[in-house]
Motif scaffolding. Sequence first.
Motif, PDB file in Angstrom:
ATOM      1  N   ALA A   1      10.891   1.722  57.729  1.00  0.00           N
ATOM      2  CA  ALA A   1      10.775   1.414  56.315  1.00  0.00           C
ATOM      3  C   ALA A   1      12.123   1.672  55.635  1.00  0.00           C
ATOM      4  CB  ALA A   1       9.693   2.265  55.667  1.00  0.00           C
ATOM      5  N   VAL A   2      12.535   0.733  54.771  1.00  0.00           N
ATOM      6  CA  VAL A   2      13.812   0.846  54.073  1.00  0.00           C
ATOM      7  C   VAL A   2      13.558   0.637  52.581  1.00  0.00           C
ATOM      8  CG1 VAL A   2      16.158  -0.046  53.836  1.00  0.00           C
ATOM      9  CG2 VAL A   2      15.057  -0.023  56.081  1.00  0.00           C
TER      10      VAL A   2
ATOM     11  N   ALA B   1      19.552  13.939  55.272  1.00  0.00           N
ATOM     12  CA  ALA B   1      18.677  13.589  56.397  1.00  0.00           C
ATOM     13  C   ALA B   1      17.726  14.746  56.628  1.00  0.00           C
ATOM     14  CB  ALA B   1      19.489  13.292  57.657  1.00  0.00           C
ATOM     15  N   GLY B   2      16.503  14.418  56.949  1.00  0.00           N
ATOM     16  CA  GLY B   2      15.515  15.456  57.220  1.00  0.00           C
ATOM     17  C   GLY B   2      14.121  14.855  57.288  1.00  0.00           C
TER      18      GLY B   2
ATOM     19  N   GLY C   1      10.479  10.836  58.665  1.00  0.00           N
ATOM     20  CA  GLY C   1      11.867  11.191  58.900  1.00  0.00           C
ATOM     21  C   GLY C   1      12.745  10.326  58.013  1.00  0.00           C
ATOM     22  N   VAL C   2      13.621  10.936  57.227  1.00  0.00           N
ATOM     23  CA  VAL C   2      14.385  10.220  56.206  1.00  0.00           C
ATOM     24  C   VAL C   2      15.871  10.341  56.512  1.00  0.00           C
ATOM     25  CG1 VAL C   2      14.864   9.985  53.743  1.00  0.00           C
ATOM     26  CG2 VAL C   2      12.591  10.748  54.515  1.00  0.00           C
TER      27      VAL C   2
ATOM     28  N   VAL D   1      20.410   4.015  49.734  1.00  0.00           N
ATOM     29  CA  VAL D   1      19.525   3.343  50.677  1.00  0.00           C
ATOM     30  C   VAL D   1      18.940   4.397  51.613  1.00  0.00           C
ATOM     31  CG1 VAL D   1      21.441   2.799  52.244  1.00  0.00           C
ATOM     32  CG2 VAL D   1      19.294   1.530  52.424  1.00  0.00           C
ATOM     33  N   ALA D   2      17.639   4.344  51.776  1.00  0.00           N
ATOM     34  CA  ALA D   2      16.935   5.323  52.615  1.00  0.00           C
ATOM     35  C   ALA D   2      16.169   4.591  53.701  1.00  0.00           C
ATOM     36  CB  ALA D   2      15.981   6.166  51.777  1.00  0.00           C
ATOM     37  N   VAL D   3      16.304   5.083  54.922  1.00  0.00           N
ATOM     38  CA  VAL D   3      15.560   4.561  56.073  1.00  0.00           C
ATOM     39  C   VAL D   3      14.533   5.609  56.455  1.00  0.00           C
ATOM     40  CG1 VAL D   3      15.695   3.733  58.440  1.00  0.00           C
ATOM     41  CG2 VAL D   3      17.565   3.263  56.847  1.00  0.00           C
ATOM     42  N   LEU D   4      13.269   5.204  56.485  1.00  0.00           N
ATOM     43  CA  LEU D   4      12.180   6.137  56.752  1.00  0.00           C
ATOM     44  C   LEU D   4      11.414   5.704  57.984  1.00  0.00           C
ATOM     45  CD1 LEU D   4      12.384   5.558  53.433  1.00  0.00           C
ATOM     46  CD2 LEU D   4      10.652   7.347  53.398  1.00  0.00           C
ATOM     47  N   SER D   5      10.941   6.660  58.734  1.00  0.00           N
ATOM     48  CA  SER D   5      10.075   6.386  59.882  1.00  0.00           C
ATOM     49  C   SER D   5       8.913   7.368  59.853  1.00  0.00           C
ATOM     50  CB  SER D   5      10.848   6.514  61.203  1.00  0.00           C
ATOM     51  OG  SER D   5      11.448   7.791  61.295  1.00  0.00           O
TER      52      SER D   5
END
Length: 760
Positions: free
Chosen positions: A213-214, A273-274, A289-290, A306-310
């Motif tokens: 997810a972005v 990040a965390g 996880g960000v 911009v944030a990438v999430l999983s």
Amino acid sequence: SKRLAQLWGWLLVVPVVCFTPAWAASATSTQPLWTHPLALAGYVLLLGMLVLSVARYFEARKRMHQRYFDQIREREERLKVALWASEEIFWDYDFKAGSMHRMSVEEESSAGEIELFSENDPDHHIHPEDLPLVRERMRAHSHGHVPFFLSEHRTRETGGEWVWVRARGRVVERDANGHALRVAGTARDITAYRSEARDRRIASEVLRSMTEAVCVFDRAFHFTSINTAFESMSGYAGGELIGQSTSLLDNVRHDAAFYRGMRDALSAEGHWAGEMWQRRKDGTEFLSGVECNVIRDATGEPEHYVAVLSDVTDSRRAEQELRFLANYDTLTNLPNRTLLSERLSQAIVNARRDDSKVAVLFLDLDRFKDINDSLGHAAGDRILRAAAARLREVSPAEATVARLSGDEFTIVLEHVSDPHQADTLARDIITAFDAPLAVENRRDIVISPTIGISLYPDHGQVPTDLLKHADTAMYQAKAAGRHTFLRYTDQMESDLRQRATLSGALRKVLENGELRLVFQPRVSLRTDKITGVEALLRWEHPQFGDIPPDRFIPLAEESGMILAIGEWVLREACATLKRWRQHGMDLLVMSVNVSALQLLRGDLPELVARLLDESELPPDQFEIELTESVVMGNAEHTAESLHTLRALGVRLAVDDFGTGYSSLAYLKRLPITTLKIDKAFIDEIQDNADDQAITTSIIAMARSLGLTVIAEGVEHQAQADFLQAHHCDEVQGYWLSPPLDPYRCLSFLRNHTPRVAGPA
């Protein structure tokens, strides 16, 4: 034209002013008009004015032309600057001539000036693939179908490379019939733009198709863009989040300080990040996880993030499960060996710091294998769970109760000031297990534990030594009768080392020729004749001397050496009987004990058949002895092997009958020929009524089944008389003869004289 009008005006005025007096004078005089001074002055004045006027006229013309050229130069400069600033090309297409005129600005010269470059391009230099579309759009504009001409196509540069341009123009001249004569416009090199646009399209497609997810948000932490995966993860559609604060997804698991610290770090460092818990639209939680980074504008200032999430909820849950599996026993939920070792190590560190002791209790459930085999493994698992619960109830809350494997448990007791604290806990555990265990099927099971104890620092400095010594003490407690506990001593270690030494020496026992057979005769109580002998194994070690079978046979079974040793015994017994038959012992039966491993391996019948064939012995003069526990331990496989042996003609005897399962219902289905009553029932048979009752019952049962009954361990005449009176078939023991070596036994067999036969 204005100057000419002024000149001609003066030419009209001067004659009037100058020649009027001269005309008047000439009228009264004979002097010619042109010689009159006034006329001459007029002529001169007129000529001067004419010259001056002409000079002024040409000066005015010169200044006018200069201004015109200055305007052209100024317009040219403006055109150059405009073309240079816009990086565009001016073009002019002549329909009639079919040629293209282009103007562009060249690179700046070394002097910093801008040069205007102009050329006629009759070939257009349009890519062949794009030319039809360009012509179609030009035709549509020239015919008035579209207000202006617009096209993106490829053209060839001077260096021969193809570049993309965007051309825009309009018709600037038409003929009387309205046909287009000229089209003018501008063109721009958009090669880099198209490349960037392509990259943006690719990036957009990649972003859309990413499984992660972005989301993009501004400096105020409001969403500006999200991808499909983010919609799926959060449960929100894109339109619901755009413009909303990122706090919409905040979770109560994190306090305000957490989010404030994250935002401060992101604003200050441009990166964060965390992992963080977030909330979906439906209220459910998920762990994400960000990875968040800043996007800066042209001036270097933060513009967006911009944030990438999983979604790592499942993976973290799997990690927790793996961590649980790595540290806990899945059956009892007790710590396993790995976690026990960690906690024991920490307990030792604490004890060293506090100058205290640590007690390790190693516990084993007595005869659990028998219960497991009889009730089934499912019931065995329920018993282990109930035993684990019982241990947790009895043990102190701060103690570590762990399951090592099978029915082995360990308890680590910290802050021990007196070793008797460990003894007290061991007694409490044994007492607690006197009460039945409540299993799931409501069947009450009573099972007793045996416990070994070791202490830090008395018996070891590291976890492995403490566990090993507690295990050693537990085995010594089992040897002492089970259902008890023992504390470790150095003597136990000595016994263990000796056991290990014997186990190592046992591997070379055949190679070194240290084994031998002795033979104990047995006699018929009815005829008083020797009917057979039992081959007994002996080990004579060069260092330890004679080692009894009850010490090395279990070692041989544990190591698997019993298979090679058992084959040697069978071969040696057959060879001895063959020699004795050559000395007239034709009717003698040779009995050989066989281990459970030999029977379960499956090739015992084949081995016996081969040895009998090699030694040319009658099968009915060879007898295989097995203990009752061996026969019943694996009944299905045992029955198959026993029937195969019996089919060879070999006799089968059950040794130590009465001490094992005593399952008569199953025993009657086996091809048994002989029962041997255990020595434990014979020792006090003349005085103990229970032993008498058991012995007479076994004899009666065997006779009803048509089996031969042999009593072992007969040492007194009274025992022989009792057995004879109750119709026991044969006896063996020191009353008749101790075990003898092959030569002395052969001598005994030859010299034996039957006594007077008793009652039949």
